[in-house]
Design a protein around this motif. Sequence first.
Motif, PDB file in Angstrom:
ATOM      1  N   SER A  13       0.841  -1.195   0.000  1.00  0.00           N
ATOM      2  CA  SER A  13       0.000   0.000   0.000  1.00  0.00           C
ATOM      3  C   SER A  13       0.879   1.248   0.000  1.00  0.00           C
ATOM      4  O   SER A  13       2.102   1.158   0.109  1.00  0.00           O
ATOM      5  N   LYS A  14       0.249   2.407  -0.108  1.00  0.00           N
ATOM      6  CA  LYS A  14       1.044   3.639  -0.105  1.00  0.00           C
ATOM      7  C   LYS A  14       1.805   3.745   1.212  1.00  0.00           C
ATOM      8  O   LYS A  14       1.393   3.225   2.246  1.00  0.00           O
ATOM      9  N   ARG A  15       2.965   4.409   1.148  1.00  0.00           N
ATOM     10  CA  ARG A  15       3.821   4.572   2.322  1.00  0.00           C
ATOM     11  C   ARG A  15       4.211   6.028   2.471  1.00  0.00           C
ATOM     12  O   ARG A  15       4.403   6.742   1.482  1.00  0.00           O
ATOM     13  N   TYR A  16       4.330   6.440   3.713  1.00  0.00           N
ATOM     14  CA  TYR A  16       4.723   7.817   4.013  1.00  0.00           C
ATOM     15  C   TYR A  16       6.212   7.883   4.316  1.00  0.00           C
ATOM     16  O   TYR A  16       6.786   6.966   4.886  1.00  0.00           O
ATOM     17  N   ASN A  21       3.407  12.757   7.653  1.00  0.00           N
ATOM     18  CA  ASN A  21       2.611  12.234   6.528  1.00  0.00           C
ATOM     19  C   ASN A  21       2.411  13.268   5.425  1.00  0.00           C
ATOM     20  O   ASN A  21       1.341  13.365   4.826  1.00  0.00           O
ATOM     21  N   THR A  22       3.458  14.042   5.151  1.00  0.00           N
ATOM     22  CA  THR A  22       3.364  15.054   4.096  1.00  0.00           C
ATOM     23  C   THR A  22       4.004  14.598   2.792  1.00  0.00           C
ATOM     24  O   THR A  22       3.838  15.243   1.766  1.00  0.00           O
ATOM     25  N   TYR A  61      12.324   7.476   1.956  1.00  0.00           N
ATOM     26  CA  TYR A  61      12.920   8.143   3.111  1.00  0.00           C
ATOM     27  C   TYR A  61      12.475   9.596   3.086  1.00  0.00           C
ATOM     28  O   TYR A  61      11.925  10.068   2.093  1.00  0.00           O
ATOM     29  N   SER A  62      12.741  10.334   4.143  1.00  0.00           N
ATOM     30  CA  SER A  62      12.271  11.717   4.215  1.00  0.00           C
ATOM     31  C   SER A  62      12.850  12.595   3.109  1.00  0.00           C
ATOM     32  O   SER A  62      12.193  13.525   2.659  1.00  0.00           O
ATOM     33  N   ALA A  63      14.069  12.298   2.653  1.00  0.00           N
ATOM     34  CA  ALA A  63      14.703  13.150   1.639  1.00  0.00           C
ATOM     35  C   ALA A  63      14.874  12.473   0.283  1.00  0.00           C
ATOM     36  O   ALA A  63      15.337  13.100  -0.655  1.00  0.00           O
TER      37      ALA A  63
END
Length: 81
Positions: A13-16, A21-22, A61-63
């Motif tokens: 499923s989609k992942r953040y 969660n942006t 990952y965040s970046a």
Amino acid sequence: QGWEVGGGVYAMSKRYANNANTNQVPGYARWDATLAYQQKDYDIRLNAFNLTDKEYYESVYSAQTVPASGRAFSLSFDYRF
């Protein structure tokens, strides 16, 4: 006799990418298959991954995001002695 055929779906499923969660990557479904010839002394196996050549992300990952490989095949030979 000695032939083996298999396949399946690997789905995510989609992942953040962060706790807020942006940032997210979409979900996906990947189809894989295998074909093998098995004998007493050896096995020959062909695996096929991502048969539909679906574009998706392996990691997030965040970046950054890490794209997955496209359609791929693996041929193996196992010998028992």
